[in-house]
Write a protein that holds these residues in place. Structure first.
Motif, short mmCIF file in Angstrom:
data_model
loop_
_atom_site.label_atom_id
_atom_site.label_comp_id
_atom_site.label_asym_id
_atom_site.label_seq_id
_atom_site.Cartn_x
_atom_site.Cartn_y
_atom_site.Cartn_z
N VAL A 150 9.18 9.13 -6.72
CA VAL A 150 7.85 9.20 -7.48
C VAL A 150 6.88 8.00 -7.05
O VAL A 150 5.83 8.20 -7.33
CB VAL A 150 8.09 8.95 -8.91
N ALA A 151 7.59 6.67 -6.65
CA ALA A 151 6.66 5.71 -6.49
C ALA A 151 5.39 5.82 -5.62
O ALA A 151 4.49 5.16 -5.92
CB ALA A 151 7.49 4.50 -5.73
N PRO A 152 5.56 6.74 -4.52
CA PRO A 152 4.03 7.10 -3.67
C PRO A 152 2.95 7.46 -4.55
O PRO A 152 1.95 7.30 -4.07
CB PRO A 152 4.60 7.95 -2.72
N ARG A 153 3.48 8.12 -5.59
CA ARG A 153 2.32 8.58 -6.50
C ARG A 153 1.82 7.49 -7.65
O ARG A 153 0.89 7.88 -8.43
CB ARG A 153 2.81 9.78 -7.33
N LEU A 154 2.49 6.41 -7.65
CA LEU A 154 1.95 5.32 -8.39
C LEU A 154 1.08 4.19 -7.76
O LEU A 154 1.53 3.13 -8.21
CB LEU A 154 3.28 4.84 -9.24
N SER A 155 0.71 4.56 -6.82
CA SER A 155 -0.08 3.48 -5.99
C SER A 155 -1.08 2.34 -6.53
O SER A 155 -1.33 1.54 -5.84
CB SER A 155 -0.41 4.02 -4.58
N GLY A 177 7.90 -1.97 -4.51
CA GLY A 177 6.97 -2.78 -3.77
C GLY A 177 6.13 -2.20 -2.58
O GLY A 177 5.16 -2.52 -2.04
N LYS A 178 6.96 -1.19 -1.86
CA LYS A 178 6.43 -0.61 -0.87
C LYS A 178 5.15 0.06 -1.04
O LYS A 178 4.16 0.34 -0.24
CB LYS A 178 7.24 0.35 0.00
N ILE A 208 12.42 -7.83 -4.03
CA ILE A 208 11.32 -8.40 -4.58
C ILE A 208 10.50 -9.44 -3.42
O ILE A 208 9.25 -9.23 -3.21
CB ILE A 208 11.40 -9.29 -5.75
N ALA A 209 11.32 -10.18 -2.77
CA ALA A 209 10.51 -11.26 -1.77
C ALA A 209 10.11 -10.03 -0.61
O ALA A 209 8.80 -10.64 -0.07
CB ALA A 209 11.60 -12.01 -1.11
N CYS A 210 10.85 -9.44 -0.26
CA CYS A 210 10.10 -8.68 1.00
C CYS A 210 9.39 -7.66 0.75
O CYS A 210 8.35 -7.32 1.86
CB CYS A 210 11.55 -7.94 1.62
N SER A 211 8.95 -7.22 -0.49
CA SER A 211 8.19 -6.03 -0.78
C SER A 211 7.07 -6.16 -1.64
O SER A 211 6.10 -5.31 -1.63
CB SER A 211 8.86 -4.79 -1.06
N MET A 212 6.83 -7.58 -2.09
CA MET A 212 5.97 -7.75 -3.24
C MET A 212 5.45 -8.93 -3.03
O MET A 212 5.23 -9.88 -3.78
CB MET A 212 6.59 -7.78 -4.67
N PRO A 213 4.41 -9.15 -1.97
CA PRO A 213 3.91 -10.52 -1.52
C PRO A 213 2.84 -11.00 -2.31
O PRO A 213 2.37 -12.16 -2.47
CB PRO A 213 3.62 -10.19 -0.12
N LYS A 214 2.16 -10.03 -2.99
CA LYS A 214 1.00 -10.43 -3.97
C LYS A 214 1.42 -10.67 -5.35
O LYS A 214 0.43 -11.16 -6.22
CB LYS A 214 0.01 -9.27 -4.03
N LEU A 215 2.64 -11.01 -5.77
CA LEU A 215 2.85 -11.21 -7.12
C LEU A 215 2.39 -12.50 -7.56
O LEU A 215 2.42 -13.68 -6.87
CB LEU A 215 4.50 -11.13 -7.45
#
Length: 345
Positions: A150-155, A177-178, A208-215
């Motif tokens: 589902v995550a691709p639909r919540l971009s 994150g991706k 979290i560290a690898c996929s969410m750099p804009k946090l």
């Protein structure tokens, strides 16, 4: 109560010069009847009312108000978290979410509900609420596999709350994150009871560290992590301004404060209750952008018509005849009594 609200609209007005429905005050000034307000304007007003009144009182005032509540105008933000915490039957939560998300017409920007009971309901949200900016689903029974689907639909999601979702882990965090490239806020607060079978959650910190750099805002209360895991996050998430580490007893917060003086760190000691105001601080869209209804131009008002003032709001073929819409005062029900954070050891 309906009569009281109706009286505020004044006496039946006469037609204006161009067919407009107008009235006249005692001082001679003209005014518009309440029912002549634009639907999106009424939606803005009704957003400030409690959920109970929107569902049970407003639709019975007049047909035009009933159409507004039955349509998407009131459901830009769906906040039923408190109501859902009081429900003992998961199917009631599922039915309410399906009804309100369906009525939003795909324009919902925020969903806040506790305890989504199953994967199909999360998939339904992904299919019907792709404009979401804020998704708050603590204590939900969703899995890693459904999040990856589902995550691709919540971009468009910028803030995510998956606290105490015990069936997901690093895979789900990596998927969020991706695909949620604009994610700037994450709340992943656990309860010690959730973690009795876990040794550590360093894999989640790594995701979290690898996929969410804009946090910019991260809450990790009571997660089983050490200082090294937090340093990995700080090394990749360079925009981070706030970090909640309450209950993360093995983290050296003094070292973090010395090394990152510009970072606000809360915890690990639990001194008081932190009330998060992130939603107000980091929302980056205005009411003008929220309430644009170009997609409604081709929709016939009859699609949202309410037969009479005495009919129920949910008149779309499915109905909510069996849905218990109960509201309680004074906090949560007994089933949630004692669900609180433990003191510092």
């Amino acid at each position: 109560m309906d009569d009281g609200i109706a009286r505020k609209a004044g006496p039946l007005p006469a037609a204006g010069k161009e067919g407009e429905v107008m009235g006249e005050c005692e001082d001679g000034k003209e005014y518009r009847c309440w029912e002549e307000l634009l639907p999106d304007a009424l939606g803005l007003i009704f957003r400030n009312l409690p959920l109970q009144e929107v569902l049970t009182v407003v639709p019975r005032v007049c047909k035009s108000w009933g159409r507004v509540v039955a349509g998407p105008y009131c459901w830009q933000e769906i906040d039923i978290e408190e109501w859902s915490q009081q429900q003992s039957k998961p199917e009631q939560i599922g039915r309410m979410v399906e009804q309100l998300v369906g009525r939003s017409g795909g324009s919902c920007r925020r969903i806040s509900v506790s305890g989504l009971p199953c994967d199909p309901l999360f998939s339904f949200i992904g299919d019907n609420a792709r404009a979401l900016r804020t998704l708050e689903i603590p204590r939900s029974e969703i899995s890693d596999s459904i999040v990856e689907t589902v995550a691709p639909r919540l971009s468009n999601v910028t803030f995510l709350d998956i606290s105490s979702c015990t069936k997901i882990g690093a895979r789900a965090l990596e998927a969020f994150g991706k695909h949620c490239k604009s994610l700037v806020g994450l709340r992943r607060v656990m309860h010690p009871i959730d973690l009795v079978d876990k040794v550590c959650q360093h894999d989640e910190a790594h995701a979290i560290a690898c996929s969410m750099p804009k946090l910019r805002h991260l809450e990790m209360g009571y997660m089983l992590i050490a200082t090294e895991a937090v340093l990995e996050i700080l090394g990749q998430c360079r925009d981070l301004k706030f970090l909640d580490l309450r209950g993360c007893w093995t983290v050296d917060d003094k070292f973090l404060r010395e090394r990152y003086p510009g970072l606000r760190v809360l915890g690990p000691r639990v001194d008081d209750c932190y009330e998060n105001s992130y939603w107000e601080e980091c929302s980056d869209y205005s009411d003008d952008s929220i309430y644009s209804w170009e997609f409604m131009d081709d929709v016939d008002d009859d699609d949202y018509a309410v037969g009479s003032d005495d009919e129920a709001i949910w008149d779309d073929g499915q109905g909510l005849e069996n849905l218990e819409v109960r509201f309680y005062g004074g906090g949560f029900s007994e089933s949630f009594a004692g669900f609180d954070w433990p003191p510092s050891p």
